[in-house]
Every structure is written in C-alpha cells, then in structure tokens.
Write an enzyme that holds these catalytic residues in place. Structure first.
Site, PDB file in Angstrom:
ATOM      1  CE  LYS A  92       1.656  -8.104  -9.187  1.00  0.00           C
ATOM      2  NZ  LYS A  92       3.283  -8.235  -9.335  1.00  0.00           N
ATOM      3  CD  GLN A 113       3.393 -11.717  -2.208  1.00  0.00           C
ATOM      4  OE1 GLN A 113       4.636 -12.125  -1.993  1.00  0.00           O
ATOM      5  NE2 GLN A 113       3.039 -10.582  -2.283  1.00  0.00           N
ATOM      6  CE  LYS A 128       8.659 -12.945  -2.903  1.00  0.00           C
ATOM      7  NZ  LYS A 128       8.005 -11.503  -2.616  1.00  0.00           N
ATOM      8  N   GLY A 167       9.463  -7.193  -8.504  1.00  0.00           N
ATOM      9  CA  GLY A 167      10.703  -7.301  -7.811  1.00  0.00           C
ATOM     10  C   GLY A 167      10.915  -7.779  -6.234  1.00  0.00           C
ATOM     11  CG  ASP A 168      11.693 -10.148  -2.729  1.00  0.00           C
ATOM     12  OD1 ASP A 168      10.442  -9.919  -2.060  1.00  0.00           O
ATOM     13  OD2 ASP A 168      12.466 -10.844  -2.230  1.00  0.00           O
ATOM     14  CG  ASN A 244      13.597   0.817  -3.399  1.00  0.00           C
ATOM     15  OD1 ASN A 244      14.338   1.642  -3.390  1.00  0.00           O
ATOM     16  ND2 ASN A 244      13.044   0.189  -4.612  1.00  0.00           N
TER      17      ASN A 244
END
Length: 449
Positions: A92, A113, A128, A167-168, A244
């Site tokens: 993930k 992560q 990732k 997203g990133d 964001n």
C-alpha cells in the site's frame, strides 16, 4: 554511526549495491540507527537474515510509458512500482508523478511506507510507485492519455489483495479517476478496492482528501497535550506547501485555535500576519491549480517572496513542513529554533534532513517524524479499502473519528516504544522501533520468503 557490526554490515551492503541511491541510504540509516538500540537483544534477527530482507524490496517493476501529446508527438516517460514488504498485508502506497521521480526516491518512500503502515495498526504492507512525468502545464487530455498508458502496464502488477496504489505528489482526483477508468476497462470489472483516493461517485471515502493534513494535526495535538500539557490554541503556525496536505493541515490547525501565517509552493511563499484566508488558497490551488503568488495579489496586507525555503525565516510556535523531502537543512533548523518554535511535525515525507532533526532534538523541541505524523492519508486509504470490501460508505464524521483515534494511537505507540528503549520522548526512535517490531514478527513467523 552504527555500533552493531551486524547493522553496519547490512548498511554497507545497501550502499555498495546501489551507490547512487542517496535518498534511500538516508532512510535506511535513520531506521538502522534506531534498531541499534535493540538489535543485540534479538539474535534471531541476524540468525534469520531478517534485516537484510527488510531493507531489500520484494519486487521492483520498471517500465516505459509512451503517450501522445496534444501536438501529436510521441512522448516517453519511465514508470515504476516498488513493492517493498507485504508481511502484514498487501502493498500500500502512493503513486508520484513528478520530474524528480527516480528509483532512489521511490525506494526511500516505499521503505518509509512499511513502517508508517505498520504504525497505523491496519493490515497493509509498504510500497510506492510513480513516474518522471510532470502533470503541471499539461492539458486534461494529455494527463488522461499518460494515465491510460501508465495503467496499461501497471494493472498487471496490482490487485486488491496484492498491491493497492493511491495518490501522492502530482496524482490527485483527476489522475486517480483516469487510472481507475483504464483499470476497469482492462479488467472488465469494477474492483473498487484496487485504488484509493477515488471520487465519491465510484467508491471513494469521505474525509480521504482531508486525511493527511487532519491526521498531522491530530497527532501534533496529542503530542502537545501529552508531552507539554499544551495545545494549538493561540499558537502561530507556519506550514510549507500548498497542496492537499498543507491546505487541510491549515484548516484543522485553525479549527483547533491556531493562526496559520504562511504557505508556499515550489516557486516561493506567502506571509499573511493576519492569518491565512483559506478560501482564497483553496480557490487558487484546488479551483484552478494556480500559483501561490496569486494570494498576495488578492489579499491586502499579505506578501509573496520568491524562494520557497525562505518560509522558515518567519517566526512560529509550531512548524509543519508539508512540501517535499529534505527541505529543512541544519541551518534552516537553527533558524526555526532561534525564532522560538516549540514543536515540529512532518507532513511531507522526510522533509527534515538528519542533521536538522538533531538540531531540533538538542534544542528540546517536540519532533514528530513523517512515518508517524503523516500516516493519516494511508490510514484513511485503508478505511476506504474496508468500505469497498463491505460495499458500504461511512459518514464523514465516522471516518474522521476513526482517523483521530488512529493518529492518537500512533503517537502513543511511538511514545511508549521510546520509553521502553530508554530514549523517552524520542519519537523518531519510537516510531521506527514500534513499526519495525510488528513487521519483523510477521516476517519471522512466515519463514524465509
């Protein structure tokens, strides 16, 4: 450096194998320095080669991404997916579209992560991916064609029980929509759990957009309360970035009683001593993807300055770096300390260089590392996966309450681990050890795989 001969040997092997991957080396060394405190008590780690496995991705996929621009010219970018560790759940982690993307950056992000996802307490592993494609300045049609080409290769390597991207940087609602549409087309199936960060009309979760910024503030608030008997109320806050994470960290910090006075983008920063007007920032950044300098043109009393790192010359009580990796070096950290800050919490991935972190810790500032502080996004992504599996949607308030509880638990897990290993209040060490222990226990239980 490292005291353990075993860990030194592992780190030397990492550097020797991939000598040019400086960002990855930095991330690995930071974690190994924390494990140095406990590794001698666990001879089973060396006997089973578990740390050698921990620092090596399970799989790295690299592929070309050809697409046609609006002028009819063929462009070719490079795509990646680093599937780092799936011991506690499917991989993930986000997809990043940015010109700086390379294998070193994605390995560092994927490695971080693993621990971040472990700290959430949810059953998700670490990964990732992304591309050196730059969505800035591209038309919607060009972005769509790129995303479709990218997913035409990526879809072979992902699945809701295998790897679930999100997203990133450079991958927002628009990009996720195009990626999901192409996946659905290729698979002839509406597998909503394959991507997170989706729109609400096709399986997305309420509060996902806000989650990383809100989560950052929830953990920071818990840190202030438990370690300083204090809060956001009445504090001056500087937040770098204006995506964001920064926008919704601003929103939540203001809701908790703080005054946010500065934001930035890759060109420069704005300073509004009266407090940032979030409606204007949202219109600029979410409304038409503009540049932050527009704010100073629209809000009297505010100023815009070229050079985004200059934002840290503005005095504040709480610093929330939410822009990109390694934006705060030793000198900037000294400036933040000199200007009277009491706390720093990382909203971006690894925005503070190791020497900057040492400056903060030596000055007794509260410091929350990214793998703990910015875990709200992936936590809510996992909650989105749960909702997709149940064919059900929770209310915004339900998701937000779950997020708040997860972030508070992350703080306490990291804090308690720091106490247990004799480094009370060192949340860098605490987060690394708490996240690592869950993953390594799963790895040991599953054998040499």
């Amino acid at each position: 450096m490292l005291n353990s001969e075993y860990l030194q040997r592992v780190y030397t092997q990492v550097v020797t194998r991939d000598p040019d991957q400086k960002e990855f080396h930095q991330a690995v060394l930071e974690v190994l320095e924390s494990l140095d405190l406990i590794v001698d008590k666990h001879p089973e780690y060396e006997a089973n080669g578990v740390i050698e496995s921990f620092v090596e991705p399970e799989r790295v996929v690299s592929f070309r991404v050809p697409w046609v621009d609006d002028e009819g010219k063929v462009q070719v970018n490079r795509g990646y997916r680093v599937q780092f560790n799936s011991a506690i759940g499917p991989y993930k982690g986000g997809l990043r579209f940015h010109p700086t993307v390379n294998l070193s950056i994605l390995k560092f992000l994927g490695f971080e992560q693993i621990l971040k996802n472990s700290l959430t307490g949810l059953p998700i592993g670490g990964g990732k991916g992304g591309s050196d494609f730059d969505p800035k300045g591209k038309s919607d049609a060009e972005v769509m064609r790129f995303c479709q080409s990218f997913m035409t290769e990526l879809y072979r390597h992902i699945g809701q029980f295998t790897d679930v991207p999100a997203g990133d940087i450079g991958v927002g609602a628009r990009e996720i929509g195009y990626l999901f549409g192409q996946y659905r087309r290729l698979r002839n199936a509406h597998e909503a759990g394959i991507l997170t960060g989706k729109g609400l009309t096709y399986g997305g979760s309420l509060a996902r957009t806000e989650a990383t910024g809100y989560g950052l503030c929830y953990l920071t608030a818990e840190m202030l309360k438990c370690m300083k008997n204090d809060s956001f109320a009445g504090k001056t806050v500087v937040i770098s970035g204006s995506g964001n994470v920064a926008i919704f960290a601003t929103e939540k910090a203001m809701a908790l009683g703080a005054k946010v006075v500065a934001l930035s983008d890759s060109n420069g920063y704005i300073h509004d001593p009266n407090g940032i007007r979030l409606d204007v920032v949202k219109d600029i950044k979410l409304g038409h993807r503009g540049r932050i300098k527009e704010y100073a043109e629209r809000v009297p009393g505010s100023t815009y300055t070229e050079g985004f790192r200059g934002i840290w010359t503005i005095p504040c009580d709480i610093a929330l770096p939410c822009a990109t990796q390694n934006e705060i070096d030793e000198e900037i950290a000294k400036t933040i300390v000199k200007n009277g800050a009491m706390a720093v919490a990382e909203g971006a991935n690894m925005p503070c260089r190791p020497e900057a972190i040492r400056v903060f810790q030596e000055a007794s500032l509260l410091f929350a590392p990214a793998k703990a502080a910015n875990a709200g996004g992936v936590a809510t992504s996992a909650l989105e996966m749960s909702q997709n599996s149940m064919r059900y949607s929770w209310t915004f308030e339900e998701v937000d309450a779950k997020l708040k509880g997860i972030m508070e638990n992350i703080f306490h897990n990291a804090y308690n681990a720091s106490m247990e290993c004799g480094m009370p209040g060192d949340l860098v060490v605490g987060a690394n050890i708490a996240g690592f222990k869950k993953v390594v226990d799963a790895m040991l239980a599953q054998g040499v795989v």
